[in-house]
Scaffold this motif. Structure first.
Motif, PDB file in Angstrom:
ATOM      1  N   TYR A  41       0.740  -1.194   0.167  1.00 50.66           N
ATOM      2  CA  TYR A  41       0.165   0.037   0.133  1.00 50.66           C
ATOM      3  C   TYR A  41       0.887   1.378  -0.099  1.00 50.66           C
ATOM      4  O   TYR A  41       2.058   1.350   0.727  1.00 50.66           O
ATOM      5  CB  TYR A  41      -0.806   0.258   1.222  1.00 50.66           C
ATOM      6  CG  TYR A  41      -2.007  -1.029   1.134  1.00 50.66           C
ATOM      7  CD1 TYR A  41      -3.223  -0.718   0.305  1.00 50.66           C
ATOM      8  CD2 TYR A  41      -1.916  -2.285   1.574  1.00 50.66           C
ATOM      9  CE1 TYR A  41      -4.120  -1.956   0.586  1.00 50.66           C
ATOM     10  CE2 TYR A  41      -2.780  -3.357   1.609  1.00 50.66           C
ATOM     11  CZ  TYR A  41      -3.926  -3.137   0.942  1.00 50.66           C
ATOM     12  OH  TYR A  41      -4.940  -3.958   0.777  1.00 50.66           O
ATOM     13  N   LYS A  42       0.256   2.236  -0.618  1.00 45.16           N
ATOM     14  CA  LYS A  42       0.952   3.478  -0.646  1.00 45.16           C
ATOM     15  C   LYS A  42       1.134   4.011   0.776  1.00 45.16           C
ATOM     16  O   LYS A  42       2.299   4.778   1.137  1.00 45.16           O
ATOM     17  CB  LYS A  42       0.264   4.557  -1.391  1.00 45.16           C
ATOM     18  CG  LYS A  42       0.294   4.477  -3.011  1.00 45.16           C
ATOM     19  CD  LYS A  42      -0.430   5.461  -3.805  1.00 45.16           C
ATOM     20  CE  LYS A  42      -1.661   5.686  -3.560  1.00 45.16           C
ATOM     21  NZ  LYS A  42      -2.121   6.909  -4.360  1.00 45.16           N
ATOM     22  N   THR A  71      -1.973 -10.986  -6.537  1.00 49.09           N
ATOM     23  CA  THR A  71      -1.098 -10.259  -5.317  1.00 49.09           C
ATOM     24  C   THR A  71      -1.142  -8.881  -5.892  1.00 49.09           C
ATOM     25  O   THR A  71      -0.734  -8.410  -6.974  1.00 49.09           O
ATOM     26  CB  THR A  71       0.013 -10.838  -5.150  1.00 49.09           C
ATOM     27  OG1 THR A  71       0.742 -10.952  -6.102  1.00 49.09           O
ATOM     28  CG2 THR A  71      -0.072 -12.394  -4.402  1.00 49.09           C
ATOM     29  N   ASN A  72      -1.161  -7.821  -4.801  1.00 47.36           N
ATOM     30  CA  ASN A  72      -0.845  -6.574  -5.124  1.00 47.36           C
ATOM     31  C   ASN A  72      -1.764  -5.984  -6.239  1.00 47.36           C
ATOM     32  O   ASN A  72      -1.210  -5.355  -7.069  1.00 47.36           O
ATOM     33  CB  ASN A  72       0.638  -6.423  -4.947  1.00 47.36           C
ATOM     34  CG  ASN A  72       1.277  -6.513  -3.736  1.00 47.36           C
ATOM     35  OD1 ASN A  72       0.786  -6.173  -2.589  1.00 47.36           O
ATOM     36  ND2 ASN A  72       2.519  -6.883  -3.738  1.00 47.36           N
ATOM     37  N   ILE A  73      -3.006  -6.074  -5.773  1.00 51.29           N
ATOM     38  CA  ILE A  73      -3.744  -5.513  -6.997  1.00 51.29           C
ATOM     39  C   ILE A  73      -4.111  -4.040  -6.867  1.00 51.29           C
ATOM     40  O   ILE A  73      -4.492  -3.528  -5.620  1.00 51.29           O
ATOM     41  CB  ILE A  73      -5.250  -6.152  -6.683  1.00 51.29           C
ATOM     42  CG1 ILE A  73      -5.198  -7.631  -6.962  1.00 51.29           C
ATOM     43  CG2 ILE A  73      -6.357  -5.741  -7.819  1.00 51.29           C
ATOM     44  CD1 ILE A  73      -6.536  -8.393  -6.643  1.00 51.29           C
ATOM     45  N   ALA A  74      -3.500  -3.318  -7.953  1.00 48.18           N
ATOM     46  CA  ALA A  74      -3.387  -1.799  -7.710  1.00 48.18           C
ATOM     47  C   ALA A  74      -4.759  -0.915  -7.641  1.00 48.18           C
ATOM     48  O   ALA A  74      -5.043  -0.192  -6.637  1.00 48.18           O
ATOM     49  CB  ALA A  74      -2.563  -1.314  -8.683  1.00 48.18           C
ATOM     50  N   SER A  75      -5.729  -1.453  -8.677  1.00 50.61           N
ATOM     51  CA  SER A  75      -6.835  -0.569  -8.560  1.00 50.61           C
ATOM     52  C   SER A  75      -8.148  -1.216  -8.149  1.00 50.61           C
ATOM     53  O   SER A  75      -8.362  -2.260  -8.653  1.00 50.61           O
ATOM     54  CB  SER A  75      -6.842   0.312  -9.905  1.00 50.61           C
ATOM     55  OG  SER A  75      -6.988  -0.843 -10.985  1.00 50.61           O
ATOM     56  N   GLU A  76      -9.295  -0.150  -8.089  1.00 53.53           N
ATOM     57  CA  GLU A  76     -10.578  -0.605  -8.036  1.00 53.53           C
ATOM     58  C   GLU A  76     -10.939  -1.559  -9.254  1.00 53.53           C
ATOM     59  O   GLU A  76     -11.764  -2.648  -9.032  1.00 53.53           O
ATOM     60  CB  GLU A  76     -11.534   0.350  -7.644  1.00 53.53           C
ATOM     61  CG  GLU A  76     -12.801  -0.082  -7.420  1.00 53.53           C
ATOM     62  CD  GLU A  76     -13.863   0.184  -8.542  1.00 53.53           C
ATOM     63  OE1 GLU A  76     -14.993  -0.532  -8.514  1.00 53.53           O
ATOM     64  OE2 GLU A  76     -13.287   0.549  -9.528  1.00 53.53           O
ATOM     65  N   ASP A  77     -10.711  -0.981 -10.414  1.00 49.98           N
ATOM     66  CA  ASP A  77     -11.270  -1.491 -11.757  1.00 49.98           C
ATOM     67  C   ASP A  77     -10.631  -3.008 -12.007  1.00 49.98           C
ATOM     68  O   ASP A  77     -11.496  -3.860 -12.308  1.00 49.98           O
ATOM     69  CB  ASP A  77     -10.869  -0.736 -12.731  1.00 49.98           C
ATOM     70  CG  ASP A  77     -11.728   0.362 -13.274  1.00 49.98           C
ATOM     71  OD1 ASP A  77     -12.868   0.350 -12.626  1.00 49.98           O
ATOM     72  OD2 ASP A  77     -11.444   1.389 -13.821  1.00 49.98           O
TER      73      ASP A  77
END
Length: 258
Positions: A41-42, A71-77
């Motif tokens: 996470y940021k 793993t480490n899914i960045a975005s909501e989309d």
């Protein structure tokens, strides 16, 4: 193996063809799993969710699940697409579905949101817009036939990711209770409304115990989660209390028969 096509009606009374699979006249119970671990996470990164997701994916593969690990899914989309694609697969020729999530999650007004790693969460509105509601998973975890079983495991109450920020989002006190659909079991790594530690080693205490107990032979699945509760409660010096709610019906389900 031989297939036998049957027809059933879904909740909207649409007739759907479904293939039962038999091997040597014994019905094959097909299993599919979605496993997600988010930790980079940021703000407020975590240590163990990717390790935890990897461990659970390896465990489920040993139990004959077809596993989709992310793993480490960045975005909501991206997370929405992953969940939808899994739901489409799960609703086809599988009798058992299993979803596991490790990472940050938060509740707003008793609705739980899973948090992708690179979105902004400065306010409740941000969480509602950039997080993924667990309801988007739940709609794929209600049994559409009598022989379907579904499991949702959330090792997500790690801490409040917004800490001392002046515009903290959501509720810092863990996750809200989820209504369990028929034919399903939902498990939390700790009581609703409480938080659980990330873990001092490579894995959280909860996931380590879950992996070990899932692989125990000839144990009914509900007893597996009872055993996890006992281990985690003892190892945490009575500080972490895992819970589960089951609406499974019919005969006892054993993941690993002897």
């Amino acid at each position: 193996a031989q297939g036998k096509v049957i027809f059933y009606k879904d909740s909207d009374y649409n007739e759907i063809d479904y293939t039962l699979l038999y091997k040597d006249d014994i019905k094959v119970i097909r299993r599919v799993a979605l496993v997600i671990g988010n930790d980079n996470y940021k703000i407020s990164p975590l240590n163990n969710p990717v390790n935890d997701a990897t461990l659970i994916a390896e465990t489920l593969e040993k139990l004959d699940f077809e596993v989709f690990l992310h793993t480490n899914i960045a975005s909501e989309d991206e997370m929405e697409d992953i969940i939808y694609d899994f739901g489409e697969i799960r609703n086809r020729d599988y009798e058992v579905g299993f979803v596991y999530y490790a990472g940050h999650a938060i509740q707003i007004e008793n609705e739980n949101y899973l948090l992708p790693t690179q979105e902004d969460y400065d306010s409740n509105r941000d969480v509602e817009k950039n997080g993924v509601s667990i309801q988007n998973i739940m709609k794929f975890l209600e049994a559409k036939r009598d022989d379907q079983l579904n499991f949702l495991v959330l090792d997500a109450c790690r801490n409040n990711p917004f800490g001392n920020r002046s515009r903290s989002a959501g509720n810092s006190n863990g996750l809200a209770k989820i209504s369990t659909p028929s034919g399903s079991l939902i498990a939390f790594s700790t009581d609703p409304g409480e938080t659980a530690p990330d873990g001092d080693g490579d894995n959280s205490v909860y996931t380590n115990s879950l992996s070990k107990n899932l692989l125990q032979p000839n144990i009914p699945i509900e007893q597996v989660f009872k055993n996890v509760y006992t281990e985690v409660w003892n190892e945490s010096n009575n500080l972490q209390s895992p819970v589960y709610e089951s609406k499974l019906s019919g005969e006892e389900f054993i993941l690993k028969p002897e």
